[in-house]
Design a protein around this motif. Sequence first.
Motif, short mmCIF file in Angstrom:
data_model
loop_
_atom_site.label_atom_id
_atom_site.label_comp_id
_atom_site.label_asym_id
_atom_site.label_seq_id
_atom_site.Cartn_x
_atom_site.Cartn_y
_atom_site.Cartn_z
N UNK A 22 0.84 -1.20 0.00
CA UNK A 22 0.00 0.00 0.00
C UNK A 22 0.87 1.25 0.00
N UNK A 23 0.32 2.34 -0.51
CA UNK A 23 1.03 3.61 -0.42
C UNK A 23 1.11 4.06 1.03
N UNK A 24 2.03 4.97 1.31
CA UNK A 24 2.18 5.47 2.67
C UNK A 24 0.88 6.11 3.16
N UNK A 25 0.23 6.88 2.28
CA UNK A 25 -1.01 7.57 2.65
C UNK A 25 -2.13 6.57 2.93
N UNK A 26 -2.30 5.58 2.06
CA UNK A 26 -3.37 4.61 2.26
C UNK A 26 -3.12 3.75 3.50
N UNK A 65 -3.32 -0.58 -5.94
CA UNK A 65 -3.02 0.54 -6.82
C UNK A 65 -4.22 1.46 -7.04
N UNK A 66 -5.37 1.08 -6.51
CA UNK A 66 -6.60 1.83 -6.79
C UNK A 66 -6.74 3.06 -5.90
N UNK A 67 -7.42 4.06 -6.43
CA UNK A 67 -7.83 5.23 -5.65
C UNK A 67 -9.29 5.51 -5.98
N UNK A 68 -10.07 5.97 -5.02
CA UNK A 68 -11.47 6.27 -5.29
C UNK A 68 -11.61 7.49 -6.19
N UNK A 80 -19.59 7.91 -6.14
CA UNK A 80 -18.16 7.64 -6.00
C UNK A 80 -17.90 6.16 -6.18
N UNK A 81 -16.91 5.83 -6.99
CA UNK A 81 -16.42 4.45 -7.06
C UNK A 81 -15.13 4.35 -6.25
N UNK A 82 -15.11 3.35 -5.37
CA UNK A 82 -13.89 3.12 -4.62
C UNK A 82 -12.84 2.38 -5.43
N UNK A 83 -13.26 1.83 -6.59
CA UNK A 83 -12.34 1.06 -7.44
C UNK A 83 -11.65 -0.06 -6.67
N UNK A 84 -12.33 -0.54 -5.61
CA UNK A 84 -11.85 -1.64 -4.77
C UNK A 84 -10.58 -1.30 -3.99
N UNK A 85 -10.42 -0.01 -3.69
CA UNK A 85 -9.38 0.39 -2.76
C UNK A 85 -9.81 -0.01 -1.35
N UNK A 86 -8.93 0.21 -0.37
CA UNK A 86 -9.28 -0.04 1.02
C UNK A 86 -10.59 0.68 1.37
#
Length: 341
Positions: A22-26, A65-68, A80-86
């Motif tokens: 995961x990215x640092x932010x996520x 790799x997804x972001x909403x 809003x689509x979360x695109x299957x992010x956390x």
Amino acid sequence: MPNINKDKLHDLTKLIFRTAGATDDHASQVADVLIANNLAGHDSHGILRIPEYLENIKNGEIVLSATPEILQETPVSALISGNWSFGQVVGNMATDVAISKAKSQGVAAVSVVQAAHTGRLAAFTERASDQGVVMFMTIGTTDRPMTAPYGGAAPILGTNPLAFSLPNRDGPAVTLDFATSAIAAGKIKVAKAMHQSLPPDTLMDKNGNPSTNPQDFFEGGFMVPFGGHKGYALAIIAEMMSGPLAGCDAFPGVTARSGIFIFALRADLFRPMTAYQDALSKSIGKIKAIPPAKGFSQVMMPGEPEYQTKLSREKNGIEIQADTWESVRKAALTIGVNIDN
């Protein structure tokens, strides 16, 4: 059982998800929400979820790799689509969109589709109340039906939680947050980890017989609605608002999940903020002035027990059940993280 400082637990949680890719932010956002849930005493939605999320990453139900993203919007609404992010990342983003629109326009309605597991909804509704916004949030059936309808002998609904938070100048937000099933699925996991029985009238085994053994849930059992037909009716409202209304059926993906429905409004929409806060304080004061019943030390507002638990755990640390810690430890080792170091 381990007793761990909240900051250390946050750092460990973030490290696990960073190492998973995961990215640092996520990773930080997921850790923020999970630890906030532990602090509030809702361990069923805290770090206990780490092994589940790591498995979700492995099987593609969480896309690192997804972001909403906002698919469509008006001044007072957004899809809003979360695109299957956390789910925590998606929940934060959707909440912030609703807050911004409510502050600007007075009210906002937000639909969220294609989001992974969000966990405890109060983490998001209280994010809004901290900014002077009243928020309602609900989710319907997710991956696996867990709850039978009233009068039914098989599961078709999820735990279908509802949450409301109202800003409170003089104390914690007035927050309602509960599953419409007789017990939350996460609390069954906690009971199993603690080797405890469940309360009666919450669970049926796979053969439809009443059970208090949490293991029966993991072997094909299912829950019943709380309060009979009343809890069932609330579950249906959650199902319809976060399903057909939110439009999640038009957005298939890596897993079958309901959407999320959010409604938000400025707390000063109908009267000046000071007048709202004064009236709220007066109402709370009248309720809390009632003498406590036998066995109770005080009358409490919804959200107050969690706030008191948070203050205690911030000061004294968070006790993690031994089975939960072992489960997290083993899951972390699969990605090369030793949480005992």
